[in-house]
Design a protein around this motif. Structure first.
Motif, PDB file in Angstrom:
ATOM      1  N   PRO A   9       0.820  -1.215   0.000  1.00 46.36           N
ATOM      2  CA  PRO A   9       0.000   0.000   0.000  1.00 46.36           C
ATOM      3  C   PRO A   9       0.853   1.263   0.000  1.00 46.36           C
ATOM      4  N   ILE A  10       0.337   2.283  -0.669  1.00 47.42           N
ATOM      5  CA  ILE A  10       0.857   3.656  -0.698  1.00 47.42           C
ATOM      6  C   ILE A  10       2.184   3.756  -1.450  1.00 47.42           C
ATOM      7  N   PHE A  11       3.238   3.033  -1.006  1.00 44.59           N
ATOM      8  CA  PHE A  11       4.578   3.220  -1.559  1.00 44.59           C
ATOM      9  C   PHE A  11       4.935   2.217  -2.659  1.00 44.59           C
ATOM     10  N   GLY A  12       4.151   1.157  -2.810  1.00 43.90           N
ATOM     11  CA  GLY A  12       4.562   0.053  -3.673  1.00 43.90           C
ATOM     12  C   GLY A  12       4.713   0.430  -5.126  1.00 43.90           C
ATOM     13  N   VAL A  63       0.118  10.074 -14.345  1.00 40.62           N
ATOM     14  CA  VAL A  63      -1.271  10.175 -14.803  1.00 40.62           C
ATOM     15  C   VAL A  63      -2.059   8.940 -14.412  1.00 40.62           C
ATOM     16  N   LEU A  64      -1.502   7.745 -14.687  1.00 40.79           N
ATOM     17  CA  LEU A  64      -2.203   6.510 -14.346  1.00 40.79           C
ATOM     18  C   LEU A  64      -2.347   6.341 -12.835  1.00 40.79           C
ATOM     19  N   GLN A  65      -1.372   6.834 -12.079  1.00 40.27           N
ATOM     20  CA  GLN A  65      -1.458   6.751 -10.621  1.00 40.27           C
ATOM     21  C   GLN A  65      -2.609   7.601 -10.094  1.00 40.27           C
ATOM     22  N   GLN A  66      -2.822   8.773 -10.701  1.00 30.63           N
ATOM     23  CA  GLN A  66      -3.942   9.613 -10.295  1.00 30.63           C
ATOM     24  C   GLN A  66      -5.278   8.951 -10.653  1.00 30.63           C
ATOM     25  N   ILE A  67      -5.349   8.359 -11.849  1.00 32.02           N
ATOM     26  CA  ILE A  67      -6.582   7.660 -12.248  1.00 32.02           C
ATOM     27  C   ILE A  67      -6.854   6.487 -11.325  1.00 32.02           C
ATOM     28  N   GLU A  68      -5.810   5.745 -11.001  1.00 33.32           N
ATOM     29  CA  GLU A  68      -5.975   4.577 -10.131  1.00 33.32           C
ATOM     30  C   GLU A  68      -6.357   5.003  -8.716  1.00 33.32           C
ATOM     31  N   ALA A 114      -0.396   2.619   9.800  1.00 28.80           N
ATOM     32  CA  ALA A 114      -0.281   1.160   9.780  1.00 28.80           C
ATOM     33  C   ALA A 114       0.839   0.705   8.853  1.00 28.80           C
ATOM     34  N   VAL A 115       0.964   1.359   7.691  1.00 27.24           N
ATOM     35  CA  VAL A 115       2.034   1.008   6.744  1.00 27.24           C
ATOM     36  C   VAL A 115       3.399   1.296   7.353  1.00 27.24           C
ATOM     37  N   THR A 116       3.529   2.442   8.016  1.00 28.09           N
ATOM     38  CA  THR A 116       4.823   2.816   8.596  1.00 28.09           C
ATOM     39  C   THR A 116       5.220   1.873   9.726  1.00 28.09           C
ATOM     40  N   ILE A 117       4.296   1.612  10.644  1.00 27.92           N
ATOM     41  CA  ILE A 117       4.605   0.728  11.783  1.00 27.92           C
ATOM     42  C   ILE A 117       4.842  -0.697  11.307  1.00 27.92           C
ATOM     43  N   GLY A 118       3.971  -1.186  10.431  1.00 32.86           N
ATOM     44  CA  GLY A 118       4.136  -2.556   9.937  1.00 32.86           C
ATOM     45  C   GLY A 118       5.410  -2.743   9.138  1.00 32.86           C
ATOM     46  N   GLY A 119       5.779  -1.731   8.335  1.00 33.86           N
ATOM     47  CA  GLY A 119       7.024  -1.832   7.571  1.00 33.86           C
ATOM     48  C   GLY A 119       8.251  -1.850   8.459  1.00 33.86           C
ATOM     49  N   ASN A 120       8.238  -1.059   9.539  1.00 38.06           N
ATOM     50  CA  ASN A 120       9.384  -1.048  10.449  1.00 38.06           C
ATOM     51  C   ASN A 120       9.499  -2.342  11.256  1.00 38.06           C
ATOM     52  N   LEU A 121       8.361  -2.952  11.562  1.00 37.28           N
ATOM     53  CA  LEU A 121       8.389  -4.157  12.394  1.00 37.28           C
ATOM     54  C   LEU A 121       8.595  -5.429  11.579  1.00 37.28           C
ATOM     55  N   ILE A 160       5.590  -7.743   4.559  1.00 37.73           N
ATOM     56  CA  ILE A 160       4.481  -8.506   5.138  1.00 37.73           C
ATOM     57  C   ILE A 160       3.758  -7.664   6.186  1.00 37.73           C
ATOM     58  N   GLY A 161       4.509  -6.904   6.972  1.00 36.37           N
ATOM     59  CA  GLY A 161       3.890  -6.051   7.970  1.00 36.37           C
ATOM     60  C   GLY A 161       3.013  -4.974   7.346  1.00 36.37           C
ATOM     61  N   MET A 162       3.430  -4.431   6.191  1.00 39.40           N
ATOM     62  CA  MET A 162       2.605  -3.435   5.510  1.00 39.40           C
ATOM     63  C   MET A 162       1.261  -4.012   5.095  1.00 39.40           C
ATOM     64  N   LEU A 163       1.260  -5.271   4.643  1.00 39.69           N
ATOM     65  CA  LEU A 163       0.020  -5.898   4.204  1.00 39.69           C
ATOM     66  C   LEU A 163      -0.861  -6.313   5.373  1.00 39.69           C
ATOM     67  N   VAL A 164      -0.263  -6.731   6.476  1.00 42.64           N
ATOM     68  CA  VAL A 164      -1.024  -7.283   7.596  1.00 42.64           C
ATOM     69  C   VAL A 164      -1.563  -6.191   8.506  1.00 42.64           C
ATOM     70  N   PHE A 165      -0.779  -5.135   8.719  1.00 42.74           N
ATOM     71  CA  PHE A 165      -1.147  -4.159   9.740  1.00 42.74           C
ATOM     72  C   PHE A 165      -2.344  -3.307   9.335  1.00 42.74           C
TER      73      PHE A 165
END
Length: 276
Positions: A151-154, A183-188, A211-218, A222-227
């Motif tokens: 999410p967000i950064f991928g 452009v496609l990122q804005q449409i998406e 959630a993305v920040t905490i899960g990514g650090n921990l 996988i933490g980004m997807l789960v948190f």
């Protein structure tokens, strides 16, 4: 040039003559170097093979266990419900099973929507890049589809790698690719993601970022997807808990629509001049 420079340079010739070269010592040094390097290479190879074998074994065991759970999920569900109702009071057992059901629905909706959104985004990139005749269209589309699961950064990770690949072939097309990506990122982000994923998670954007920040650090990716769904479950439970206490104290719940209506009414009243 070195030969011509050193031929007439007497100081360099004297230094060369003073160097003592021992062939036996050089051979021993080479053999010892090769022996140490071969030993280190063998250790690294064996450790890598062991890690791969253990990882594959763990994957097949986990996959087999997951298949058994799916085949017997109805029986397991009945057994688990019996255990909870046998050892817990009925109210607590109902509350715990409600939390489990909420967790399942949140995770399922989030993962399904995230995968579908990633596939749509990847297909859009493949089609647009193929129309513009850019190199590595299929590779970049698949790469962005996989990285969009984060999410967000991928998607920006996929953009960086894709722009680098295109830059190696044609720098001008790399700049065009970045424009197409934005452009496609804005449409998406404004059209596809809200309709595909929608409010399935039910989490405000600021808490998604947290959630993305905490899960990514921990736990990394996988933490980004789960948190995100995990925090959504806690957010929903805490919100119901707050509303329940407000209801007990007979306090009216103010919704976002009511706040916007009150704000608009205050603005209108402030613009009407006072009639004397």
């Amino acid at each position: 040039w070195i030969r011509e420079f050193s031929h007439n340079n007497q100081e360099i010739m004297k230094l060369v003559d003073q160097v003592q070269f021992n062939p036996d010592q050089a051979i021993k040094w080479g053999i010892s170097l090769l022996g140490n390097g071969a030993g280190n290479m063998m250790n690294i190879t064996m450790s890598a093979v062991g890690s791969i074998v253990s990882g594959l074994a763990a994957f097949f065991v986990a996959f087999s266990f997951a298949c058994y759970v799916l085949f017997q999920k109805e029986t397991l569900q009945v057994q688990i419900r019996k255990v909870f109702f046998a050892f817990l009071p009925k109210e607590k057992a109902d509350a715990f099973l409600k939390v489990c059901s909420l967790t399942y629905q949140t995770f399922a909706n989030f993962l399904t929507g995230q995968c579908l959104e990633a596939v749509i985004l990847g297909c859009m990139f493949v089609v647009i890049l193929s129309i513009l005749r850019m190199p590595y269209a299929l590779l970049i589309g698949v790469l962005i589809a996989f990285t969009a699961l984060i999410p967000i950064f991928g998607a920006f990770i996929g953009c960086a790698v894709g722009s680098f690949l295109i830059f190696m072939v044609n720098p001008k097309q790399a700049i065009l690719f970045i424009i197409v990506f934005l452009v496609l990122q804005q449409i998406e982000g404004n059209l596809i993601y809200p309709h595909v994923v929608g409010e399935s998670v039910g989490l405000p954007s600021i808490w998604v970022l947290a959630a993305v920040t905490i899960g990514g650090n921990l736990m990394g990716i996988i933490g980004m997807l789960v948190f995100i769904p995990l925090l959504s479950v806690f957010y929903t439970i805490f919100r119901e808990f707050v509303y329940l206490h407000l209801k007990k104290k007979h306090i009216k719940q103010v919704t976002k629509t009511e706040i916007e209506e009150d704000t608009a009414e205050e603005m209108v009243n402030s613009e009407i001049p006072e009639v004397k």
